[in-house]
Design a protein around this motif. Structure first.
Motif, PDB file in Angstrom:
ATOM      1  N   THR A  62      -7.636  51.701  60.779  1.00  0.00           N
ATOM      2  CA  THR A  62      -6.943  51.522  62.116  1.00  0.00           C
ATOM      3  C   THR A  62      -7.478  50.522  62.711  1.00  0.00           C
ATOM      4  O   THR A  62      -7.265  49.712  63.781  1.00  0.00           O
ATOM      5  N   GLU A  63      -8.403  49.382  61.979  1.00  0.00           N
ATOM      6  CA  GLU A  63      -9.053  48.324  62.579  1.00  0.00           C
ATOM      7  C   GLU A  63      -8.156  47.241  62.692  1.00  0.00           C
ATOM      8  O   GLU A  63      -6.987  47.045  62.169  1.00  0.00           O
ATOM      9  N   HIS A  64      -8.274  46.369  63.736  1.00  0.00           N
ATOM     10  CA  HIS A  64      -7.453  45.042  64.033  1.00  0.00           C
ATOM     11  C   HIS A  64      -5.951  45.433  64.236  1.00  0.00           C
ATOM     12  O   HIS A  64      -5.655  46.563  65.022  1.00  0.00           O
ATOM     13  N   GLY A  65      -5.030  44.796  63.660  1.00  0.00           N
ATOM     14  CA  GLY A  65      -3.854  44.960  64.032  1.00  0.00           C
ATOM     15  C   GLY A  65      -3.092  45.905  63.345  1.00  0.00           C
ATOM     16  O   GLY A  65      -2.025  46.242  63.228  1.00  0.00           O
ATOM     17  N   ALA A  66      -3.702  46.575  62.277  1.00  0.00           N
ATOM     18  CA  ALA A  66      -2.970  47.433  61.389  1.00  0.00           C
ATOM     19  C   ALA A  66      -2.479  48.783  61.988  1.00  0.00           C
ATOM     20  O   ALA A  66      -3.320  49.225  62.924  1.00  0.00           O
ATOM     21  N   ILE A  67      -1.433  49.241  61.589  1.00  0.00           N
ATOM     22  CA  ILE A  67      -0.966  50.250  62.038  1.00  0.00           C
ATOM     23  C   ILE A  67      -0.944  51.672  60.978  1.00  0.00           C
ATOM     24  O   ILE A  67      -0.436  51.235  59.847  1.00  0.00           O
ATOM     25  N   VAL A  68      -1.348  52.753  61.232  1.00  0.00           N
ATOM     26  CA  VAL A  68      -1.053  53.774  60.458  1.00  0.00           C
ATOM     27  C   VAL A  68      -0.498  55.028  60.943  1.00  0.00           C
ATOM     28  O   VAL A  68      -0.589  55.183  62.124  1.00  0.00           O
ATOM     29  N   GLN A  69       0.400  55.428  60.234  1.00  0.00           N
ATOM     30  CA  GLN A  69       1.146  56.706  60.822  1.00  0.00           C
ATOM     31  C   GLN A  69       1.769  57.672  59.648  1.00  0.00           C
ATOM     32  O   GLN A  69       1.987  57.286  58.567  1.00  0.00           O
ATOM     33  N   SER A  70       1.892  58.934  60.131  1.00  0.00           N
ATOM     34  CA  SER A  70       2.440  59.723  59.267  1.00  0.00           C
ATOM     35  C   SER A  70       3.911  60.089  59.444  1.00  0.00           C
ATOM     36  O   SER A  70       4.546  59.646  60.460  1.00  0.00           O
TER      37      SER A  70
END
Length: 288
Positions: A24-32
């Motif tokens: 989840t660092e910086h501008g990365a997006i994680v989602q399920s």
């Protein structure tokens, strides 16, 4: 009713907190998938019992569910607004059986049969997801990295131009040629800032092959499939003793197909960035 609400709440909470190791660092997006479904049920103002059905993989063949799954596709970037499927993005949410050698072909035969291009966009998104669910493999509930949209990529570049105090006109000039991002320190540092902010690069690791493939697709067959090849290329550059910005820029050029990945992206977001910054369009003759 009370019991059902408790169950829905517990399942949603489980889905939203599972796999906390996600990047989840910086501008990365994680989602399920579950998280995106929860968002879409809210946006579309659907009854909460619908969410419970979706958590049980019960996707009824009705207009609201079709609209919800298209919404999920748009959020997770596996479905484009024009009806284009980003198959490499959707595939990361499913785990094929190791003994099943025909899952890919079977899935796409299903899509060709059930989601023809003449159908409406919501129906096609619904049937495409159903084909993956029924034919591709097990649906995974862990969050995955979501490719950044052009709008978010524009925000990322805007941020880096601002932080590094680089004029928009310089970025516009550098984007006009495939080699200019290597020529000056500000250009090289802009590349480093952008890819770090977008979650594509770190000074410690170098470029992330899996995220490059997810964001840009493979520019050529088998590209990014072998991370060792890219790692070896970056390790060679490290041994040459470059500064941080030069190492980032040369790694992206020499090891990660800059002209097929990042440069077309910069060309695509340039008009959006011009609008954000209220910059007049410059004629090509004026830039030469």
């Amino acid at each position: 009713m009370f019991t059902t609400r408790l169950l829905v709440g517990a399942l949603v909470s489980l889905g939203l907190t599972a796999c906390s190791f996600a990047f989840t660092e910086h501008g990365a997006i994680v989602q399920s998938i579950v998280q995106a479904q929860h968002e879409c049920v809210t946006y579309l103002n659907l009854p909460k019992h619908r969410l419970y059905q979706y958590l049980m993989y019960n996707y009824s063949n009705d207009a609201k569910t079709k609209q919800m799954l298209r919404c999920v596709g748009l959020i997770l970037q596996w479905w484009k607004s024009d009806g284009t499927l980003n198959e490499h993005v959707l595939a990361q949410y499913f785990m094929p059986d190791t003994s099943d050698s025909d899952y890919y072909n079977r899935t796409y035969r299903c899509i060709e049969r059930k989601a023809p291009v003449e159908d409406d966009l919501c129906s096609r998104a619904f049937e495409t997801f159903q084909c993956y669910l029924q034919q591709y493999g097990e649906l995974l509930n862990c969050p995955k990295v979501v490719p950044l949209s052009d709008e978010r990529l524009t925000e990322t570049m805007h941020f880096c131009l601002d932080v590094l105090d680089i004029p928009f006109s310089d970025f516009e000039q550098w984007t006009s040629s495939s080699e200019l991002f290597l020529h000056t320190e500000p250009a090289r540092c802009l590349l480093r800032c952008f890819t770090i902010r977008a979650g594509l690069y770190s000074d410690q690791h170098g470029p992330f092959a899996d995220r490059f493939k997810l964001q840009f697709g493979a520019p050529k067959p088998d590209v990014f499939d072998n991370e060792l090849e890219g790692d070896y290329c970056v390790a060679r550059l490290r041994r040459e003793g470059h500064d941080a910005c030069s190492l980032a820029a040369r790694s992206l050029y020499e090891c990660y197909y800059f002209t097929d990945t990042l440069l077309p992206t910069f060309e695509r977001i340039l008009p959006l960035l011009r609008l954000v910054l209220h910059q007049p369009e410059v004629e090509t003759a004026e830039m030469e």
